[in-house]
Design an enzyme around this catalytic site. Structure first.
Site, short mmCIF file in Angstrom:
data_model
loop_
_atom_site.label_atom_id
_atom_site.label_comp_id
_atom_site.label_asym_id
_atom_site.label_seq_id
_atom_site.Cartn_x
_atom_site.Cartn_y
_atom_site.Cartn_z
N HIS A 67 -14.70 -13.26 -3.92
CA HIS A 67 -15.14 -14.54 -3.37
C HIS A 67 -16.59 -14.79 -3.76
O HIS A 67 -17.22 -15.73 -3.29
CB HIS A 67 -15.04 -14.52 -1.84
CG HIS A 67 -13.78 -13.93 -1.35
ND1 HIS A 67 -13.66 -12.60 -1.00
CD2 HIS A 67 -12.55 -14.47 -1.22
CE1 HIS A 67 -12.40 -12.36 -0.66
NE2 HIS A 67 -11.72 -13.47 -0.79
N ARG B 148 -11.76 -4.58 8.07
CA ARG B 148 -12.40 -4.54 6.74
C ARG B 148 -12.98 -5.91 6.39
O ARG B 148 -14.01 -6.00 5.74
CB ARG B 148 -11.40 -4.08 5.67
CG ARG B 148 -11.06 -2.59 5.77
CD ARG B 148 -10.41 -2.06 4.51
NE ARG B 148 -9.10 -2.61 4.28
CZ ARG B 148 -7.97 -2.12 4.80
NH1 ARG B 148 -8.00 -1.06 5.59
NH2 ARG B 148 -6.81 -2.68 4.53
N ARG B 149 -12.31 -6.99 6.86
CA ARG B 149 -12.86 -8.33 6.59
C ARG B 149 -14.15 -8.53 7.38
O ARG B 149 -15.08 -9.16 6.90
CB ARG B 149 -11.85 -9.43 6.95
CG ARG B 149 -10.51 -9.34 6.26
CD ARG B 149 -10.52 -9.50 4.76
NE ARG B 149 -10.97 -8.45 3.91
CZ ARG B 149 -10.25 -7.39 3.47
NH1 ARG B 149 -9.01 -7.24 3.85
NH2 ARG B 149 -10.78 -6.50 2.65
N LYS C 242 -14.11 -5.41 -5.67
CA LYS C 242 -15.31 -4.57 -5.49
C LYS C 242 -14.98 -3.27 -4.76
O LYS C 242 -15.58 -2.24 -5.03
CB LYS C 242 -16.38 -5.35 -4.72
CG LYS C 242 -16.98 -6.48 -5.53
CD LYS C 242 -18.21 -7.06 -4.86
CE LYS C 242 -18.72 -8.27 -5.63
NZ LYS C 242 -19.89 -8.89 -4.97
N GLY C 243 -14.05 -3.31 -3.80
CA GLY C 243 -13.72 -2.10 -3.03
C GLY C 243 -14.11 -2.28 -1.58
O GLY C 243 -15.20 -2.77 -1.29
N ARG D 296 -5.74 -5.63 -11.13
CA ARG D 296 -6.55 -6.52 -10.29
C ARG D 296 -7.90 -5.83 -10.11
O ARG D 296 -7.94 -4.66 -9.69
CB ARG D 296 -5.91 -6.71 -8.91
CG ARG D 296 -6.84 -7.42 -7.92
CD ARG D 296 -6.45 -7.16 -6.47
NE ARG D 296 -5.19 -7.76 -6.11
CZ ARG D 296 -4.41 -7.28 -5.14
NH1 ARG D 296 -4.77 -6.19 -4.46
NH2 ARG D 296 -3.27 -7.87 -4.85
N ASP E 55 -1.82 -2.08 -4.08
CA ASP E 55 -3.21 -2.13 -3.62
C ASP E 55 -3.85 -0.75 -3.76
O ASP E 55 -3.16 0.27 -3.71
CB ASP E 55 -3.28 -2.53 -2.14
CG ASP E 55 -3.00 -4.01 -1.91
OD1 ASP E 55 -2.87 -4.77 -2.88
OD2 ASP E 55 -2.91 -4.39 -0.72
N LYS F 272 0.86 -1.19 0.00
CA LYS F 272 0.00 0.00 0.00
C LYS F 272 0.89 1.23 0.00
O LYS F 272 1.87 1.29 0.74
CB LYS F 272 -0.90 0.00 1.24
CG LYS F 272 -1.96 -1.08 1.17
CD LYS F 272 -2.91 -1.02 2.32
CE LYS F 272 -4.04 -2.03 2.12
NZ LYS F 272 -3.57 -3.41 1.82
C1 LIG Z 1 -7.00 -10.75 -3.69
C2 LIG Z 1 -7.80 -9.58 -3.23
C3 LIG Z 1 -7.21 -8.33 -3.17
C4 LIG Z 1 -7.94 -7.21 -2.78
N1 LIG Z 1 -7.37 -5.96 -2.82
C5 LIG Z 1 -8.10 -4.88 -2.54
C6 LIG Z 1 -7.59 -3.56 -2.71
O1 LIG Z 1 -6.45 -3.35 -3.12
N2 LIG Z 1 -8.41 -2.51 -2.39
C7 LIG Z 1 -9.69 -2.69 -1.94
O2 LIG Z 1 -10.40 -1.70 -1.71
N3 LIG Z 1 -10.19 -3.93 -1.76
C8 LIG Z 1 -9.44 -5.02 -2.03
N4 LIG Z 1 -9.98 -6.27 -1.87
C9 LIG Z 1 -11.26 -6.46 -1.12
C10 LIG Z 1 -12.47 -6.33 -2.02
O3 LIG Z 1 -12.59 -4.99 -2.47
C11 LIG Z 1 -13.76 -6.75 -1.30
O4 LIG Z 1 -13.97 -5.91 -0.19
C12 LIG Z 1 -13.77 -8.18 -0.83
O5 LIG Z 1 -13.15 -9.04 -1.74
C13 LIG Z 1 -15.22 -8.68 -0.63
O6 LIG Z 1 -15.91 -8.61 -1.84
P1 LIG Z 1 -16.30 -9.90 -2.72
O7 LIG Z 1 -15.93 -9.61 -4.13
O8 LIG Z 1 -15.69 -11.11 -2.17
O9 LIG Z 1 -17.89 -9.93 -2.73
P2 LIG Z 1 -18.99 -9.79 -1.59
O10 LIG Z 1 -20.26 -9.52 -2.31
O11 LIG Z 1 -18.57 -8.89 -0.51
O12 LIG Z 1 -19.03 -11.26 -0.99
C14 LIG Z 1 -19.45 -12.40 -1.74
C15 LIG Z 1 -19.38 -13.61 -0.86
O13 LIG Z 1 -18.00 -13.90 -0.55
C16 LIG Z 1 -17.86 -14.32 0.80
N5 LIG Z 1 -17.07 -13.30 1.52
C17 LIG Z 1 -16.72 -12.07 1.09
N6 LIG Z 1 -15.97 -11.42 2.01
C18 LIG Z 1 -15.86 -12.28 3.06
C19 LIG Z 1 -15.23 -12.20 4.32
N7 LIG Z 1 -14.54 -11.12 4.71
N8 LIG Z 1 -15.33 -13.26 5.16
C20 LIG Z 1 -15.99 -14.38 4.79
N9 LIG Z 1 -16.62 -14.51 3.59
C21 LIG Z 1 -16.56 -13.47 2.75
C22 LIG Z 1 -19.26 -14.43 1.37
O14 LIG Z 1 -19.71 -15.73 1.14
C23 LIG Z 1 -20.04 -13.45 0.52
O15 LIG Z 1 -21.41 -13.74 0.46
C24 LIG Z 1 -9.29 -7.38 -2.34
C25 LIG Z 1 -9.89 -8.64 -2.42
C26 LIG Z 1 -9.18 -9.72 -2.87
C27 LIG Z 1 -9.87 -11.03 -2.98
#
Ligand SMILES: Cc1cc2nc3c(=O)[nH]c(=O)nc-3n(C[C@H](O)[C@H](O)[C@H](O)COP(=O)(O)OP(=O)(O)OC[C@H]3O[C@@H](n4cnc5c(N)ncnc54)[C@H](O)[C@@H]3O)c2cc1C
Length: 302
Positions: free
Chosen positions: A223, A284-285, A183-184, A180, A130, A96
């Site tokens: 995910h 954030r998680r 969603k944010g 990459r 990131d 970052k």
């Molecule tokens: C490899 C990677 C790098 C990333 N880098 C950045 C970055 O640089 N900047 C940034 O702003 N964001 C980053 N993110 C985070 C991203 O923006 C989302 O906040 C995060 O991935 C959750 O969104 P989702 O696409 O999984 O969908 P969502 O709609 O949030 O989730 C879909 C499903 O995935 C599962 N899930 C999602 N999150 C979790 C969790 N925390 N615990 C358990 N299950 C979960 C659940 O089953 C959920 O129903 C990154 C994510 C990944 C995977």
């Protein structure tokens, strides 16, 4: 509501100081964080590699306010690249810019990140920058673009929830920069970011389709099973081979889905965070899935 509460708490410095030293909280963080040391992160990377996945290591840290600390964090990332290579693993780190001193001034930050990109180039490694909150988007993208001209070893992140992301994605793709797509994860105002999940998902799908056709080896980081199924379907309909992109997921989330994608012949990269500064990342998680808190509390009590 719960999402914004967790994101608000993620920025509270006193709570952070307490949590990062409290034994119970540290145990809970292990659900999403591989450990506190590089050695622990490398162990996790080896275990992940044995299952057919690749990794990007993230030494946790952000909004660093001390130049010495920013330089130390940059050195740690260089060390992680070299040790990954020495272990026979792909040298790939995520960083970052506020960890590299962006809040202290662009010059400090540019110097630190440029040095790391040079080190990556020497060993065939890669540095993913990131994306943080929208207060940093312009500066982050400008630094990535400038660096990319001298080092093709850096890549960017685009957040589908930002209203500006179509424009940024097109521009970076024209420059050949690897993106990459995620969603944010930050608390943003409706003037800059979509609020409704349906709008964010729609933006994610539009950007995914653009990147698969026009991008340079894009990473689809989610995910969300619906987003993943749509990516697979679009790629196979357009004849885009599985080795022209990769899926990315976070350590500790959707392990079964990771395994399934590998078994189906896709490249999957796991984002493996480690270090003592885990609090904002962890919060954030929780914001993404508040039910995690109950789950964690139950497993720790057991
Ligand atoms: C490899 C990677 C790098 C990333 N880098 C950045 C970055 O640089 N900047 C940034 O702003 N964001 C980053 N993110 C985070 C991203 O923006 C989302 O906040 C995060 O991935 C959750 O969104 P989702 O696409 O999984 O969908 P969502 O709609 O949030 O989730 C879909 C499903 O995935 C599962 N899930 C999602 N999150 C979790 C969790 N925390 N615990 C358990 N299950 C979960 C659940 O089953 C959920 O129903 C990154 C994510 C990944 C995977």
């Amino acid at each position: 509501m719960l999402r914004s509460s967790f994101l608000y708490l993620s920025r509270q410095a006193r709570l952070r100081r307490w949590a990062e030293t409290a034994a119970l909280a540290r145990r809970m963080s292990r659900r999403f964080v591989a450990g506190e040391t590089l050695a622990e992160a490398l162990d996790a990377a080896r275990r992940v590699a044995a299952q057919g996945l690749v990794v990007t290591l993230d030494h946790l840290g952000e909004n660093v306010t001390d130049e010495f600390e920013a330089r130390a964090d940059a050195a740690e990332a260089g060390q992680a690249l070299r040790e990954l290579a020495a272990a026979g693993l792909e040298p790939n780190v995520s960083i970052k810019l506020t960890q590299f001193g962006l809040d202290l001034g662009e010059a400090v930050c540019r110097q630190n990140v440029c040095q790391l990109a040079g080190q990556a180039a020497e060993i065939g490694g890669f540095v993913r920058i990131d994306m943080e909150s929208s207060a940093y988007t312009d500066r982050t993208l400008a630094i990535v673009s400038d660096l990319y001209r001298s080092h093709h070893t850096v890549g960017a992140v685009i957040q589908a929830y930002l209203r500006r992301s179509d424009r940024d994605t097109e521009r970076l793709s024209e420059e050949g920069i690897r993106i990459r797509l995620c969603k944010g994860a930050y608390l943003e105002s409706p003037s800059v970011a979509f609020e409704k999940k349906a709008e964010v998902d729609e933006s994610f799908l539009r950007l995914m389709r653009y990147l698969l056709v026009h991008g340079t080896y894009p990473a689809i980081a989610t995910h969300d099973e619906r987003m993943i199924a749509a990516t697979r379907e679009f790629a196979s309909r357009e004849g885009i081979a599985p080795n022209r992109f990769e899926f990315q997921m976070l350590y500790g989330i959707q392990r079964e889905l990771q395994r399934q994608l590998v078994a189906d012949g896709y490249r999957v990269r796991l984002y493996v965070p480690y270090g003592v500064a885990w609090y904002p990342y962890f919060m954030r998680r929780l914001a993404e899935r508040p039910a995690n808190l109950l789950f964690l509390a139950r497993s720790v009590l057991k």
